[in-house]
Scaffold this motif. Structure first.
Motif, PDB file in Angstrom:
ATOM      1  N   ALA A 114       8.774 -51.927  41.339  1.00 61.26           N
ATOM      2  CA  ALA A 114       9.858 -51.853  39.753  1.00 61.26           C
ATOM      3  C   ALA A 114       8.932 -53.165  39.217  1.00 61.26           C
ATOM      4  N   ILE A 115       9.179 -53.243  37.690  1.00 67.60           N
ATOM      5  CA  ILE A 115       8.530 -54.310  36.960  1.00 67.60           C
ATOM      6  C   ILE A 115       9.849 -55.113  36.658  1.00 67.60           C
ATOM      7  N   LEU A 116       9.285 -56.189  36.339  1.00 65.66           N
ATOM      8  CA  LEU A 116      10.035 -57.285  35.900  1.00 65.66           C
ATOM      9  C   LEU A 116      10.391 -58.114  34.682  1.00 65.66           C
ATOM     10  N   THR A 117      10.861 -58.543  34.105  1.00 62.66           N
ATOM     11  CA  THR A 117      10.343 -58.816  32.701  1.00 62.66           C
ATOM     12  C   THR A 117      10.961 -60.293  32.164  1.00 62.66           C
ATOM     13  N   GLY A 118      10.877 -60.715  31.973  1.00 59.34           N
ATOM     14  CA  GLY A 118      12.113 -62.219  31.413  1.00 59.34           C
ATOM     15  C   GLY A 118      11.777 -61.987  29.232  1.00 59.34           C
TER      16      GLY A 118
ATOM     17  N   ALA B 102      10.103 -65.898  41.263  1.00 59.92           N
ATOM     18  CA  ALA B 102       9.684 -67.171  40.592  1.00 59.92           C
ATOM     19  C   ALA B 102      10.078 -66.788  38.796  1.00 59.92           C
ATOM     20  N   SER B 103      10.799 -67.627  38.996  1.00 60.08           N
ATOM     21  CA  SER B 103      11.397 -68.201  37.445  1.00 60.08           C
ATOM     22  C   SER B 103      10.837 -68.966  36.901  1.00 60.08           C
ATOM     23  N   GLY B 104      10.467 -69.981  35.616  1.00 61.46           N
ATOM     24  CA  GLY B 104      10.321 -70.982  34.785  1.00 61.46           C
ATOM     25  C   GLY B 104      11.170 -70.510  33.656  1.00 61.46           C
TER      26      GLY B 104
ATOM     27  N   CYS C  41      13.256 -75.712  34.371  1.00 63.13           N
ATOM     28  CA  CYS C  41      13.870 -75.125  35.364  1.00 63.13           C
ATOM     29  C   CYS C  41      13.403 -74.275  36.735  1.00 63.13           C
ATOM     30  N   ILE C  42      13.205 -74.042  37.431  1.00 69.73           N
ATOM     31  CA  ILE C  42      12.677 -73.475  37.762  1.00 69.73           C
ATOM     32  C   ILE C  42      13.383 -72.889  38.657  1.00 69.73           C
ATOM     33  N   LYS C  43      13.232 -71.141  39.299  1.00 68.54           N
ATOM     34  CA  LYS C  43      13.873 -70.658  40.140  1.00 68.54           C
ATOM     35  C   LYS C  43      14.331 -69.565  41.012  1.00 68.54           C
ATOM     36  N   VAL C  44      14.343 -69.288  41.930  1.00 66.81           N
ATOM     37  CA  VAL C  44      13.647 -68.893  43.355  1.00 66.81           C
ATOM     38  C   VAL C  44      14.656 -67.671  43.183  1.00 66.81           C
TER      39      VAL C  44
ATOM     40  N   ALA D 122      15.200 -70.147  27.312  1.00 68.37           N
ATOM     41  CA  ALA D 122      14.392 -69.072  27.236  1.00 68.37           C
ATOM     42  C   ALA D 122      13.628 -68.788  28.721  1.00 68.37           C
ATOM     43  N   VAL D 123      13.107 -67.965  28.961  1.00 68.51           N
ATOM     44  CA  VAL D 123      12.574 -67.257  30.357  1.00 68.51           C
ATOM     45  C   VAL D 123      11.119 -67.207  29.934  1.00 68.51           C
TER      46      VAL D 123
END
Length: 346
Positions: free
Chosen positions: A65-69, A109-111, A116-119, A96-97
């Protein structure tokens, strides 16, 4: 090879096992291309993933899969084979991601733009950890798997270290006037390298994140936007000019530090000599002769002690091999001796 995307690309990622590359575009589209060394890349997937730009893309689940923000605050998972939406989190972040990275086989992980950083657990499709680590946008992140620590850089000029086991920001560097844009871990985990918007590299020793241990300036006239770790000693850098630089060796950085240190040492030597000249001129001829010998011995001893320390610290067998001009520093003192003997101070 070259691929005409038609729109500005924000991010790319390569498939972990196949010859596939994916990219996110400014119009919110997600493209997937298959490439080979002897043919033109073929687009195999095109999906309008987000209503706003697609800032971050990453292959997850071993490339299935491909994850996009996106700035629309959503995170989307898209199936590589069919292009179908697997899961969408519409309110993944409050802003905004900006960045996505893989941590383990089942976590990412996303920022966002507010620091803010989320796991996330990709199996449960839920948030595991949340860190309010920075005051401005998250520019980059990297993961130290052995210690379960997530490092992040931000436009606020700081480096953060988030402990995933304790769910807290364990350490954060002091504020810098430079925006930190990228981060990598080098030297088998002993060094952390950050790039800045004015073209500098900041080096931190692991465990000592309060302030950088080394700073290498003027490596680029423009911002160094991306750092890519080639191996434990070498980096590839990407600049806003579109240039990719290969071969910024960590050993080169050590040599560069010695070069900067010796230049500073030379300036200090000149000032010190000027002060001693003023002192010697106030003495009698006999006093000058005695004092001059003591001054030269002490100053030359200081120079060679510093050079010896650099040799031991950086592991060079000889500095002359790296810097043929290192013997120019003591020459200043030799000239100082000769001037006295020739009557310059008389």
């Amino acid at each position: 090879m070259e691929i005409n995307l038609g729109h500005l690309a924000f991010d790319i990622d390569f498939h972990p096992s196949q010859q596939l590359v994916t990219t996110g575009l400014i119009n919110g589209d997600l493209h997937l291309y298959r490439y080979t060394s002897d043919s033109v890349p073929q687009r195999v997937l095109e999906v309008h993933a987000h209503s706003e730009s697609c800032r971050a893309v990453r292959f997850i689940n071993n490339g299935q899969a491909i994850l996009t923000g996106s700035p629309d605050c959503s995170i989307l998972a898209t199936d590589v084979e069919t292009g179908a939406s697997i899961a969408r989190l519409d309110e993944a972040h409050g802003s905004a991601v900006n960045k996505l990275i893989n941590l383990t086989e089942s976590t990412v992980a996303s920022g966002d733009d507010e620091g803010c950083i989320k796991v996330w657990d990709t199996r449960q499709q839920s948030c595991c950890n949340t860190f309010k680590a920075h005051e401005e946008y998250i520019s980059d992140m990297t993961f130290a798997a052995d210690s379960m620590k997530l490092l992040g850089t931000s436009g606020d000029g700081t480096l953060s270290v988030c402990n995933l086991r304790r769910n807290k920001v364990q350490a954060q560097s002091e504020f810098s006037e430079e925006e930190l844009l990228s981060v990598v871990i080098m030297k088998n985990g002993r060094k952390v390298v950050c790039s800045s918007h004015i073209g500098n590299l900041l080096l931190y020793s692991w465990g000592c994140f309060k302030d950088c241990s080394d700073r290498f300036v003027d490596l680029s006239p423009n911002s160094v936007d991306v750092l890519l770790k080639l191996d434990e000693d070498r980096l590839i850098t990407g600049s806003e000019t579109g240039l990719i630089s290969y071969g910024i060796w960590m050993n080169y950085c050590k040599v560069l530090q010695i070069h900067q240190g010796l230049k500073q040492l030379q300036r200090t030597a000149i000032v010190t000599i000027w002060i001693w000249i003023r002192i010697l001129r106030s003495l009698t001829k006999v006093q000058r002769r005695k004092m001059q010998a003591k001054i030269v011995f002490r100053e030359v001893q200081m120079i060679f002690l510093l050079i010896y320390r650099w040799r031991v610290e950086y592991g060079f067998s000889t500095l002359v091999r790296h810097f043929s001009w290192t013997n120019k520093i003591p020459i200043v003192y030799v000239n100082f001796i000769m001037c006295g003997r020739e009557g310059f101070f008389i």
